[in-house]
Scaffold this motif. Structure first.
Motif, PDB file in Angstrom:
ATOM      1  N   GLU A  19      -7.628   3.876  -8.467  1.00  0.00           N
ATOM      2  CA  GLU A  19      -6.704   3.091  -8.409  1.00  0.00           C
ATOM      3  C   GLU A  19      -6.574   2.293  -9.896  1.00  0.00           C
ATOM      4  O   GLU A  19      -7.521   1.695 -10.052  1.00  0.00           O
ATOM      5  CB  GLU A  19      -6.344   2.100  -7.145  1.00  0.00           C
ATOM      6  N   ASN A  20      -5.357   2.374 -10.499  1.00  0.00           N
ATOM      7  CA  ASN A  20      -5.161   1.702 -11.719  1.00  0.00           C
ATOM      8  C   ASN A  20      -6.400   1.859 -12.778  1.00  0.00           C
ATOM      9  O   ASN A  20      -6.744   0.998 -13.428  1.00  0.00           O
ATOM     10  CB  ASN A  20      -5.063   0.238 -11.252  1.00  0.00           C
ATOM     11  N   SER A  50      -3.916  -3.209  -4.432  1.00  0.00           N
ATOM     12  CA  SER A  50      -4.330  -1.764  -4.058  1.00  0.00           C
ATOM     13  C   SER A  50      -2.899  -0.939  -4.403  1.00  0.00           C
ATOM     14  O   SER A  50      -1.991  -1.235  -3.537  1.00  0.00           O
ATOM     15  CB  SER A  50      -4.826  -1.516  -2.721  1.00  0.00           C
ATOM     16  N   GLN A  51      -2.928  -0.144  -5.026  1.00  0.00           N
ATOM     17  CA  GLN A  51      -1.918   0.696  -5.514  1.00  0.00           C
ATOM     18  C   GLN A  51      -2.012   2.131  -5.539  1.00  0.00           C
ATOM     19  O   GLN A  51      -3.005   2.692  -6.042  1.00  0.00           O
ATOM     20  CB  GLN A  51      -1.208   0.363  -6.971  1.00  0.00           C
ATOM     21  N   VAL A  76      -2.400   7.879   0.514  1.00  0.00           N
ATOM     22  CA  VAL A  76      -2.229   6.532   0.973  1.00  0.00           C
ATOM     23  C   VAL A  76      -2.977   5.669   0.023  1.00  0.00           C
ATOM     24  O   VAL A  76      -3.804   6.272  -0.471  1.00  0.00           O
ATOM     25  CB  VAL A  76      -2.535   6.250   2.680  1.00  0.00           C
ATOM     26  N   SER A  77      -2.872   4.255  -0.225  1.00  0.00           N
ATOM     27  CA  SER A  77      -3.687   3.535  -0.933  1.00  0.00           C
ATOM     28  C   SER A  77      -5.040   3.372  -0.257  1.00  0.00           C
ATOM     29  O   SER A  77      -5.297   3.568   0.745  1.00  0.00           O
ATOM     30  CB  SER A  77      -2.835   2.237  -1.184  1.00  0.00           C
ATOM     31  N   PHE A  78      -6.066   2.539  -1.169  1.00  0.00           N
ATOM     32  CA  PHE A  78      -7.360   2.315  -0.847  1.00  0.00           C
ATOM     33  C   PHE A  78      -7.282   1.298   0.435  1.00  0.00           C
ATOM     34  O   PHE A  78      -7.880   1.560   1.390  1.00  0.00           O
ATOM     35  CB  PHE A  78      -7.958   1.700  -2.069  1.00  0.00           C
ATOM     36  N   ASN A  79      -6.203   0.287   0.078  1.00  0.00           N
ATOM     37  CA  ASN A  79      -6.320  -0.683   1.401  1.00  0.00           C
ATOM     38  C   ASN A  79      -5.656  -0.023   2.710  1.00  0.00           C
ATOM     39  O   ASN A  79      -6.247  -0.511   3.580  1.00  0.00           O
ATOM     40  CB  ASN A  79      -5.476  -1.682   0.852  1.00  0.00           C
ATOM     41  N   GLU A  80      -4.806   0.803   2.512  1.00  0.00           N
ATOM     42  CA  GLU A  80      -4.409   1.625   3.824  1.00  0.00           C
ATOM     43  C   GLU A  80      -5.401   2.365   4.577  1.00  0.00           C
ATOM     44  O   GLU A  80      -5.526   2.316   5.512  1.00  0.00           O
ATOM     45  CB  GLU A  80      -3.148   2.374   3.613  1.00  0.00           C
ATOM     46  N   ALA A  81      -6.398   3.028   3.659  1.00  0.00           N
ATOM     47  CA  ALA A  81      -7.350   3.688   4.192  1.00  0.00           C
ATOM     48  C   ALA A  81      -8.443   2.714   5.062  1.00  0.00           C
ATOM     49  O   ALA A  81      -9.053   3.140   5.856  1.00  0.00           O
ATOM     50  CB  ALA A  81      -7.950   4.541   3.020  1.00  0.00           C
ATOM     51  N   VAL A  82      -8.801   1.683   4.203  1.00  0.00           N
ATOM     52  CA  VAL A  82      -9.600   0.737   4.576  1.00  0.00           C
ATOM     53  C   VAL A  82      -9.213   0.162   6.099  1.00  0.00           C
ATOM     54  O   VAL A  82     -10.151   0.037   6.797  1.00  0.00           O
ATOM     55  CB  VAL A  82      -9.790  -0.323   3.564  1.00  0.00           C
TER      56      VAL A  82
END
Length: 320
Positions: free
Chosen positions: A138-139, A158-159, A172-178
């Motif tokens: 990400e980024n 998280s993008q 999905v983003s990293f944070n959504e997966a977390v």
């Protein structure tokens, strides 16, 4: 002269018939060989699929008070075309950014309502911990997703800009997966750990990129051959038998894959549905018979269980 011409004509028909017969036999033999070569090594029998499914119900869901989950809510559906595109994306990423991507893992998760799910993440081998570790980008930042941790921390920002984490509802983003990973820990692992003590609890199942591609090609080939209209892959949670000969996989959580049409999950070329296996005496049938099966398993479990040995070199339960 006329008789000779007729004789030569007859001989020609015999020869033509002979060669056509030979060609037909050779073609049939080639098809059999082709089918044998392209059948993935990790195809499992329908009896094995039914056993895994039944074990999950009895040894996991029933243990933590979730045995009433409907069959429809147990199927984690992925579109086949999207899966193929995803694996191709990972291969291109490995080449363009020189990342040693070894495969992809179905990482276990649960949504905000507690429904189990699984999402796909690319993996690379962690040499220090000796397991396939998931990651995303990400980024421009390489972010590891450590299955060995009980709880993961979200990033401050998280993008989803690389599309490397594939869920049933898209990328999905990293944070959504977390969030899904942590929900699974609190909803399914912690309640089970209070009842059954284990050295480790599976949180992901890994397959190589070639294994994914081989399975997808197999499904497409069988779909065309038997007019099955396969459009997707359904992922189901399963549990191995409590058999000491399975060693580290004994009584371990896993997932298995099955073909999916727009109407239902099917597990063989006869179009047999997985749900019907629960209602038939499949457990008494030959567990080694994989002919025509569309079910796929035997992935590498993650995180890896600790391996401990006694003074004689025998594997024993690890003690903290």
């Amino acid at each position: 002269m006329k008789k000779k011409m007729i004789s030569f004509a007859s001989l020609g028909l015999v020869c033509a018939t002979f060669f056509l017969s030979c060609e037909s036999n050779n073609h049939a033999a080639e098809e059999q060989l082709d089918a044998a070569i392209e059948t993935p090594a990790k195809i499992i029998s329908n009896a094995q699929a039914a056993t895994l499914f039944n074990n999950d119900q009895q040894t996991r869901l029933a243990q933590i008070g979730k045995k009433g989950i409907r069959f429809e809510d147990k199927a984690i559906h992925f579109d086949l075309e999207n899966l193929e595109s995803y694996i191709s994306r990972l291969e291109n990423l490995a080449t363009s950014k020189n990342i040693p991507i070894t495969g992809a893992s179905f990482v276990f998760g649960a949504d905000a309502n507690g429904k189990r799910t699984a999402f796909l993440m690319p993996s690379t081998r962690n040499a220090d911990l000796d397991y396939q570790e998931s990651f995303t980008i990400e980024n421009g930042q390489f972010l590891t997703f450590k299955h060995v941790d009980a709880v993961l921390k979200p990033q401050n920002s998280s993008q989803n800009d690389e599309n490397l984490v594939l869920s049933t509802n898209g990328y999905v983003s990293f944070n959504e997966a977390v969030a899904m990973f942590n929900n699974y820990q609190s909803q399914y692992i912690q309640p089970f750990a209070k009842k059954v003590t284990k050295d480790y609890y599976t949180k992901a199942v890994w397959y190589s990129l070639d294994e994914f591609k081989g399975y997808f090609n197999y499904l497409k080939k069988k779909s065309a051959q038997y007019n099955l209209a396969i459009t997707g892959v359904d992922v189901f949670f399963g549990v191995y038998n409590n058999d000491p000969s399975l060693e580290l996989k004994s009584n371990a959580q896993t997932v298995f894959l099955a073909a999916s049409t727009k109407q239902q999950t099917i597990v063989n070329v006869a179009g047999k549905s997985l749900q019907s296996l629960k209602q038939e005496d499949f457990f008494a049938k030959n567990e080694e018979d994989t002919n025509g099966s569309l079910a796929f398993n035997l992935g590498q479990l993650s995180p890896p269980p600790r391996t401990c040995f006694d003074e004689n070199g025998n594997r024993v339960p690890c003690k903290d």
